[in-house]
Design a protein around this motif. Sequence first.
Motif, PDB file in Angstrom:
ATOM      1  N   GLY A  27       0.782  -1.233   0.000  1.00  0.00           N
ATOM      2  CA  GLY A  27       0.000   0.000   0.000  1.00  0.00           C
ATOM      3  C   GLY A  27       0.808   1.274   0.000  1.00  0.00           C
ATOM      4  O   GLY A  27       0.491   2.194   0.775  1.00  0.00           O
ATOM      5  N   PRO A  28       1.838   1.431  -0.852  1.00  0.00           N
ATOM      6  CA  PRO A  28       2.597   2.679  -0.829  1.00  0.00           C
ATOM      7  C   PRO A  28       1.771   3.857  -1.319  1.00  0.00           C
ATOM      8  O   PRO A  28       0.861   3.707  -2.144  1.00  0.00           O
ATOM      9  N   TRP A  29       2.066   5.040  -0.809  1.00  0.00           N
ATOM     10  CA  TRP A  29       1.456   6.304  -1.244  1.00  0.00           C
ATOM     11  C   TRP A  29       2.571   7.335  -1.286  1.00  0.00           C
ATOM     12  O   TRP A  29       3.156   7.671  -0.262  1.00  0.00           O
ATOM     13  N   VAL A  30       2.899   7.826  -2.491  1.00  0.00           N
ATOM     14  CA  VAL A  30       4.052   8.700  -2.686  1.00  0.00           C
ATOM     15  C   VAL A  30       3.587  10.098  -3.057  1.00  0.00           C
ATOM     16  O   VAL A  30       2.693  10.269  -3.902  1.00  0.00           O
ATOM     17  N   TYR A  31       4.194  11.111  -2.447  1.00  0.00           N
ATOM     18  CA  TYR A  31       3.905  12.497  -2.787  1.00  0.00           C
ATOM     19  C   TYR A  31       5.098  13.365  -2.408  1.00  0.00           C
ATOM     20  O   TYR A  31       6.027  12.909  -1.739  1.00  0.00           O
ATOM     21  N   LYS A  32       5.053  14.623  -2.846  1.00  0.00           N
ATOM     22  CA  LYS A  32       6.128  15.569  -2.574  1.00  0.00           C
ATOM     23  C   LYS A  32       5.559  16.762  -1.836  1.00  0.00           C
ATOM     24  O   LYS A  32       4.489  17.273  -2.180  1.00  0.00           O
ATOM     25  N   ARG A  33       6.268  17.205  -0.807  1.00  0.00           N
ATOM     26  CA  ARG A  33       5.883  18.402  -0.062  1.00  0.00           C
ATOM     27  C   ARG A  33       7.130  19.261   0.098  1.00  0.00           C
ATOM     28  O   ARG A  33       8.117  18.790   0.653  1.00  0.00           O
ATOM     29  N   ASN A  34       7.053  20.491  -0.380  1.00  0.00           N
ATOM     30  CA  ASN A  34       8.246  21.337  -0.473  1.00  0.00           C
ATOM     31  C   ASN A  34       9.294  20.596  -1.300  1.00  0.00           C
ATOM     32  O   ASN A  34       9.017  20.185  -2.414  1.00  0.00           O
ATOM     33  N   SER A  35      10.453  20.358  -0.779  1.00  0.00           N
ATOM     34  CA  SER A  35      11.475  19.651  -1.552  1.00  0.00           C
ATOM     35  C   SER A  35      11.665  18.215  -1.085  1.00  0.00           C
ATOM     36  O   SER A  35      12.596  17.528  -1.521  1.00  0.00           O
ATOM     37  N   LEU A  36      10.764  17.723  -0.219  1.00  0.00           N
ATOM     38  CA  LEU A  36      10.920  16.401   0.375  1.00  0.00           C
ATOM     39  C   LEU A  36       9.897  15.428  -0.210  1.00  0.00           C
ATOM     40  O   LEU A  36       8.735  15.778  -0.391  1.00  0.00           O
ATOM     41  N   TYR A  37      10.357  14.217  -0.487  1.00  0.00           N
ATOM     42  CA  TYR A  37       9.484  13.161  -1.012  1.00  0.00           C
ATOM     43  C   TYR A  37       9.085  12.233   0.138  1.00  0.00           C
ATOM     44  O   TYR A  37       9.922  11.834   0.949  1.00  0.00           O
ATOM     45  N   TYR A  38       7.811  11.902   0.175  1.00  0.00           N
ATOM     46  CA  TYR A  38       7.248  11.060   1.234  1.00  0.00           C
ATOM     47  C   TYR A  38       6.744   9.758   0.622  1.00  0.00           C
ATOM     48  O   TYR A  38       6.091   9.778  -0.428  1.00  0.00           O
ATOM     49  N   MET A  39       7.012   8.655   1.295  1.00  0.00           N
ATOM     50  CA  MET A  39       6.388   7.385   0.978  1.00  0.00           C
ATOM     51  C   MET A  39       5.717   6.873   2.245  1.00  0.00           C
ATOM     52  O   MET A  39       6.390   6.503   3.216  1.00  0.00           O
ATOM     53  N   VAL A  40       4.404   6.892   2.247  1.00  0.00           N
ATOM     54  CA  VAL A  40       3.614   6.390   3.367  1.00  0.00           C
ATOM     55  C   VAL A  40       3.149   4.982   2.979  1.00  0.00           C
ATOM     56  O   VAL A  40       2.773   4.750   1.828  1.00  0.00           O
ATOM     57  N   PHE A  41       3.166   4.047   3.908  1.00  0.00           N
ATOM     58  CA  PHE A  41       2.892   2.658   3.527  1.00  0.00           C
ATOM     59  C   PHE A  41       2.314   1.878   4.702  1.00  0.00           C
ATOM     60  O   PHE A  41       2.455   2.264   5.874  1.00  0.00           O
ATOM     61  N   ALA A  42       1.638   0.790   4.359  1.00  0.00           N
ATOM     62  CA  ALA A  42       1.176  -0.158   5.365  1.00  0.00           C
ATOM     63  C   ALA A  42       2.366  -0.980   5.831  1.00  0.00           C
ATOM     64  O   ALA A  42       3.115  -1.540   5.018  1.00  0.00           O
ATOM     65  N   ALA A  64       6.776  21.260  12.459  1.00  0.00           N
ATOM     66  CA  ALA A  64       7.542  22.348  11.856  1.00  0.00           C
ATOM     67  C   ALA A  64       8.694  21.845  11.000  1.00  0.00           C
ATOM     68  O   ALA A  64       9.080  22.489  10.016  1.00  0.00           O
ATOM     69  N   ASP A  65       9.223  20.677  11.337  1.00  0.00           N
ATOM     70  CA  ASP A  65      10.346  20.129  10.566  1.00  0.00           C
ATOM     71  C   ASP A  65       9.896  19.258   9.397  1.00  0.00           C
ATOM     72  O   ASP A  65      10.722  18.607   8.753  1.00  0.00           O
ATOM     73  N   GLY A  66       8.586  19.228   9.124  1.00  0.00           N
ATOM     74  CA  GLY A  66       8.066  18.456   8.005  1.00  0.00           C
ATOM     75  C   GLY A  66       7.704  17.028   8.327  1.00  0.00           C
ATOM     76  O   GLY A  66       7.185  16.313   7.456  1.00  0.00           O
ATOM     77  N   THR A  67       7.946  16.581   9.549  1.00  0.00           N
ATOM     78  CA  THR A  67       7.562  15.226   9.926  1.00  0.00           C
ATOM     79  C   THR A  67       6.047  15.141  10.129  1.00  0.00           C
ATOM     80  O   THR A  67       5.372  16.140  10.376  1.00  0.00           O
ATOM     81  N   ILE A  68       5.526  13.930  10.010  1.00  0.00           N
ATOM     82  CA  ILE A  68       4.095  13.688  10.166  1.00  0.00           C
ATOM     83  C   ILE A  68       3.826  13.312  11.617  1.00  0.00           C
ATOM     84  O   ILE A  68       4.500  12.432  12.167  1.00  0.00           O
ATOM     85  N   PRO A  69       2.850  13.935  12.266  1.00  0.00           N
ATOM     86  CA  PRO A  69       2.555  13.580  13.655  1.00  0.00           C
ATOM     87  C   PRO A  69       1.843  12.230  13.732  1.00  0.00           C
ATOM     88  O   PRO A  69       1.371  11.702  12.723  1.00  0.00           O
ATOM     89  N   LEU A  70       1.779  11.693  14.939  1.00  0.00           N
ATOM     90  CA  LEU A  70       1.008  10.478  15.153  1.00  0.00           C
ATOM     91  C   LEU A  70      -0.475  10.803  15.002  1.00  0.00           C
ATOM     92  O   LEU A  70      -0.986  11.749  15.605  1.00  0.00           O
TER      93      LEU A  70
END
Length: 464
Positions: free
Chosen positions: A226-241, A316-322
Amino acid sequence: MSTPIPRRRRLAALALAFGFAAAALSPAAEPSPSPAQADNPIVQTIYTADPAPLVHNGRVYLYTGHDEDGSTWFTMKEWRVWSSDDMVNWTDHGSPLNIDTFAWARQDAWAGQAVERGGKFYWYVPVVNDATGRMAIGVAVADSPTGPFRDAIGHPLVENGEIDPTVFIDTDGQAYLYWGNPNLWYVKLNADMTSYSGGVNQIPLTTQGFGTRPGGTSRPTLYEEGPWVYKRNSLYYMVFAAQCCSEFIAYSTAPGPTGPWTYRGTVMPTQGSSFTNHPGVIDFKGSSYFFYHNGALPGGGGFTRSVAVERFAYNADGTIPLINMTSTGAPQVGTLNPFVRQEAETIAWANGVETERASEGGMNVGWIENGDWIKVKGAAFSTGARSFTARVASATSGGRIELRLDGPNGALVGTCTVPGTGGWQTWTSVSCAVSGASGTHDLYLKFTGGSGYLFNANWWQFTA
């Protein structure tokens, strides 16, 4: 409904059972006791899974799978679409894509994702290739986000027996398709979005990139599917199960679309009475939203799942909260205008009803019985409403639509009588006077009458 067939599934008495999610959610995410505040899961008329949201022209289009009633496996034959401009009232657009759309496919309408490019909409989905018996990725195309979709190429786009495609178009215009379980793959899509160049590439699943799976299994990392890939600012995120089973949602980040990836931690813990989960992340009207699925509806579980959503804010640092599951869901963005035509299948919460294709186009609400109701959240009546009109049909003797504010037994501001029309798709319009509706309220259309199925509803509208 077209004919008075037995109800396929009855989500009975939800108005009195909004504590249903208490056992399904974590203690920190117990539902509110107030029915008016419970808006998750966001679809109650069928079971949904594997959310894939898309923002287009001021609306969120939500693409999902459909778990069949009573499933004891991932029995899925079609995909569905909903849309919303306020994150709480969702319009049912039915099923514009199913297994039969792909002449070469056999079964398993599992998790996919749609994207827009050049005025067309491309939906990437995994299905079993009938010729090989393996999972393959197909691509369907449409001129509208709600379809109808057609097979874009007449054969699999790519096939290696793995699942769960996610599609991402980078800011430089290059599109990528990622997928995989147990591995993780990507291709660079060409501008036509239906072919690729550069071959099939495997992303190394390292513990630095995707975390360490406990227990010493044959899979060293937490990555499951279940990957989900996107870009925010200059950072690439891969969210997954992550992990299995039960899954939680985790994520990694990278400086580029193909890595190198660094594991960042948990997004959503294991919760929600479903041993799978599937992420979808968007920004919409100034806020960020996280979509997922759980087993919170009556009869729900690992094979009968339901899509839900939470609003969140990045650190603030671009991390995703719980993010924890709740039954409250996301807050409404703006209000709903009751003085323009609203589809009856635009729903914040439904009690007892289901939807189907309407002969006049779109969908209608059917299988209506005495005591069923629909909630529409945040209807802005301003200084007041004078009358109400609904498009209805009935093969029996009809019934009544009670217009109530802020609860199924709230203030009664009008009652419309629905006659028999001679058929479930024989439509007529009925109107009634309205008094006492002003300001902004949750509107409840409460259906009353005799026994059995009463009538269908296609759309409604107030006059100011």
